[in-house]
Every structure is written in C-alpha cells, then in structure tokens.
Enzyme design. Structure first.
Site, PDB file in Angstrom:
ATOM      1  N   PHE A 257      -0.692   5.167 -11.267  1.00  0.00           N
ATOM      2  CA  PHE A 257      -0.227   5.093  -9.880  1.00  0.00           C
ATOM      3  C   PHE A 257      -0.217   3.631  -9.475  1.00  0.00           C
ATOM      4  CE2 PHE A 257      -0.448   5.052  -5.290  1.00  0.00           C
ATOM      5  CZ  PHE A 257       0.553   5.954  -4.967  1.00  0.00           C
TER       6      PHE A 257
ATOM      7  N   ASP B 143      -3.670  -3.615 -12.714  1.00  0.00           N
ATOM      8  CA  ASP B 143      -3.669  -3.129 -11.334  1.00  0.00           C
ATOM      9  C   ASP B 143      -5.094  -2.717 -10.988  1.00  0.00           C
ATOM     10  OD1 ASP B 143      -3.597  -1.616  -9.037  1.00  0.00           O
ATOM     11  OD2 ASP B 143      -1.789  -0.503  -9.573  1.00  0.00           O
TER      12      ASP B 143
ATOM     13  N   LYS C 131      -7.276  -2.425  -1.730  1.00  0.00           N
ATOM     14  CA  LYS C 131      -8.141  -1.514  -0.973  1.00  0.00           C
ATOM     15  C   LYS C 131      -9.396  -2.124  -0.348  1.00  0.00           C
ATOM     16  CE  LYS C 131      -6.694   2.717  -3.341  1.00  0.00           C
ATOM     17  NZ  LYS C 131      -6.085   3.482  -2.233  1.00  0.00           N
TER      18      LYS C 131
END
Ligand SMILES: Cc1ncc(COP(=O)(O)O)c(C=O)c1O
Length: 397
Positions: free
Chosen positions: A139, A225, A254
C-alpha cells in the site's frame, strides 16, 4: 460530561468511508473520549499516527506557540524550522551509515511523500528508465501514481487507466523481483519494510539486504516506504535499520507530526540532485506550523528513547497476545503487530473490543492490527489483553 450521544449529520461528507461506529471528541495519552463521554483505550493511535499519545503537552504547546508566531510563508521564502527538521531526519536516517548524507523534501501526507519519491526516481532514470517495481499486497497511497504502485488490483480497478510504468512482483520473493529488474527500463523498486495495510506482513530475514544488493548490482534505486513503519514504531527509527542497510530514498509521514499532517521524502545526496529547481513543489510542504509539530515530536521521541520503548513494549504485547485463545500467530515488529485468528473473525473481535472500550482494527478478515502509542504503559497493555480475551471469547462463542 453528558450521557447523551448527539446525532452527527454526516450527509455532507463524501461516502468514501463506512459509517463510523463511534465519534471521538477528545484524546489524552492512550485514551479517547466519545460523544457520550465514554473513554476508550486506543491501541491504534489513528493508524500509527499519534505515537506520543493524544494531546501530548509538548507538541500541543509547540503547535500553539508556532501558530501564534508564524504559520505560513510559502516556499518562495525561507523559514527557520524546516531546515532544522530536515537535519534531524537526515541524522536519524543515516545513523550507522558512515559517509551517507541526504536531503529532504517536505510534503503533507504519505501518498505525497511517495509521489515525490516516484517522480524523483523517474527524473533520475530519465529518459530511458521510468519503470517502478513494487510488491503485491503493498500500500503506497491513493493518488493515481501511488495507487498504480499499490499492489492491490481491487483498489486499482475502478480507476483504470492508471498511470503507466508500474509493475508488481510477489512480496518477499527475491527471484521474482530479480527477474523483473530490467536495468534498461527499471528506475526503482519501492517496498515497505513491513507491509502494514497488507496485513502487517514482515519479509524474511535477509530479504531487504538482498534487494539492496540487487539494486546495487543493476544500478536501480531502492525506495523504502516507511510511512507506517518509520519513526520508531518497529523498534528502530526506521524499519530498514533492522537490516543494517541504507536505501536510496525513504518516505515517511504518519507519526512525523504526532497527528499534525506532514510527510517527507529523504534521498541520498547524489539521487536528490536529480531534481532541478521547479521540478517539484508543494504549497503547504515544509511550512512553519507543520514542521514545528515535527520538530517537537522528534525531540520528545529522542528524549523518551521511543525506539527502545517500542521494542520493549512490543515484546511484552507480542508475548501477551500469543497467550490468547484462538490466536494462531502474531506478526509484525515492535509496536506494529497483528494477531492472526484461527478463523475469519477479525471484524467481530474488533467490534466486541470497541463495545468493551478498546480501539483496534481488522486489517484482514483473520487479523487484528495493534499499533498503540509508543508511550503505552505495561498496565495499559495488560488492560488491553484482558479486553481482547473477552472480545475473542464473545466473537468465537
Ligand atoms: C505504507 C504506507 N504508505 C503510504 C500510505 C499513504 O499515506 P497517506 O494516507 O498519508 O496518504 C500509507 C497509509 O496507510 C501507508 O501505510
């Protein structure tokens, strides 16, 4: 405190998210309060975002101070905060990698950080090399390019045709990756060190180091990532540091602002140089308010030794989860864990936990994800385990 749950009119919001089971109005440390005044134990931290807990006083104060001083000046002008945060991130990323230095581009989200990484890789590889390889189950975001990189055909299908130049291989399958690494056209490989949204799935030991070697051999960039795994969550500042390698490009978001929106893309100096002035930009990226949130978040994380805490609390949580009934396996690293259930009851367990006042998330039909704030106490872990035991009992009864 009121006992009446006010009706919330959501009719003017796009229906991209399911109707929420609970609406929260306040947070403090590892706790969240809903509209009726009920408190919950938060073992998700807004999906790995509020790593220092909700309303951390230092971050709140830093945001408030900066807001009263200077919020935004555009990137036509300088500000004092962004360069400082860039230097801190460069230090944390390159710790243990002698002689490596890098540069940061600030964005506002994980997808934007990855978009920057993809554009940088294409600029670096231009004109011949433009293909980006990624893994099934990955993702990387919801913008068109990051969706194209995301290895989940069901998420891509409604938005075809997607941007060209993305190819997918099985995660943790070195031979499959090697076969796809055509140095004539491939600019980069993008991987999560640990697939978060894919179900908290770790690669086998040695996989990332072997990918690093393949990338070196073929002159292909390695992008990691770290949007979910980065910033201390797995027990190291970045997930790749468990493998003692250094990627060419690292993305994060995040936890960087402890809830204040900010993303970043780091690249080794030689790679970062591929971007010329005017190649990439963001109105809000790197502005004083968001970077002040990041500066204080990183300062507190360093002071409380967040990676060590994630490692020790993670070990306790993992061991405790293993002792629960119907749990067949615990996956993940540090405080990014998933407990795998004997059957597809993750939604039922999650709903039963919420009813008991515990916030977790069904990351796949058979796995419940746990990502509490890194400041979680041993007592809060024990409390969560008791609530999970009862919730599993109800879901499997
Ligand atoms: C590994 C990874 N990359 C990228 C993203 C996208 O981040 P954002 O939602 O901030 O765009 C996520 C979000 O869950 C993620 O887990």
């Amino acid at each position: 405190m009121t006992n009446v749950t006010p009706l919330v009119d959501r009719s003017h919001l796009m229906r991209t998210y399911p109707d929420p089971p609970v609406t929260f109005v306040r947070g403090q440390g590892c706790r969240l309060m809903d509209t009726s005044g009920r408190w919950y134990l938060d073992f998700l931290s807004g999906l790995g975002v509020c790593s220092l807990g909700h309303a951390h006083p230092r971050v709140t104060q830093a945001v408030s101070n900066q807001a009263s001083q200077l919020v935004h000046v555009s990137n036509l002008f300088g500000n004092l905060v962004a360069p400082e945060v860039a230097a801190t991130l460069d230090r944390l990323i390159t710790a243990g990698a002698a002689g490596v230095e890098g540069r940061i581009f600030f964005a506002n989200s994980g997808a934007e950080a990855n978009e920057c990484a993809i554009k940088l890789a294409r600029r670096w590889g231009a004109p011949e090399r433009h293909v980006v390889l990624s893994a099934y189950g990955s993702f990387h975001g919801r913008t068109l390019a990051t969706l194209a990189a995301t290895g989940q055909p069901s998420k891509q299908e409604p938005f075809q045709p997607l941007p060209q130049g993305f190819r997918h291989v099985a995660f943790d399958d070195l031979a499959a990756l090697e076969a796809a690494m055509d140095p004539d056209v491939v600019a980069a490989v993008i991987l999560e060190p640990l697939q978060g949204e894919g179900g908290v799935v770790c690669a086998s030991e040695g996989y990332l180091a072997a990918v690093r070697q393949l990338c070196d051999d073929r002159g292909i960039l390695m992008i990691l990532d770290e949007v979910q795994s980065g910033l201390a969550r797995t027990g190291e500042w970045f997930g790749f540091q468990h493998s003692r390698i250094i990627p060419d490009i690292v993305t994060m978001a995040k936890a960087l602002g402890n809830g204040f929106p900010i993303g970043a893309c780091w690249a080794r100096d030689e790679v970062a140089q591929a971007f010329r002035q005017g190649d990439h930009a963001s109105t809000f990226g790197g502005q004083p308010l968001a970077t002040a949130a990041a500066r204080e978040t990183l300062a507190v994380m360093e002071e409380v030794k967040a990676p060590e805490r994630a490692a020790s609390a993670g070990a306790l949580l993992r061991d405790s989860l293993k002792g629960l009934p119907y749990v067949t396996l615990v996956r993940g690293e540090g405080l990014l864990l998933a407990m795998v259930l004997e059957r597809d009851r993750a939604r039922e367990v999650t709903a039963a936990a919420l009813a008991r006042g515990l916030v977790v998330n069904a990351v796949t039909p058979d796995a419940v994800r746990l990502a509490p704030p890194l400041i979680v106490s041993d007592a809060e872990i024990a409390e969560a385990i008791d609530l999970l035991r009862d919730s599993i009992g109800e879901a499997f009864s």
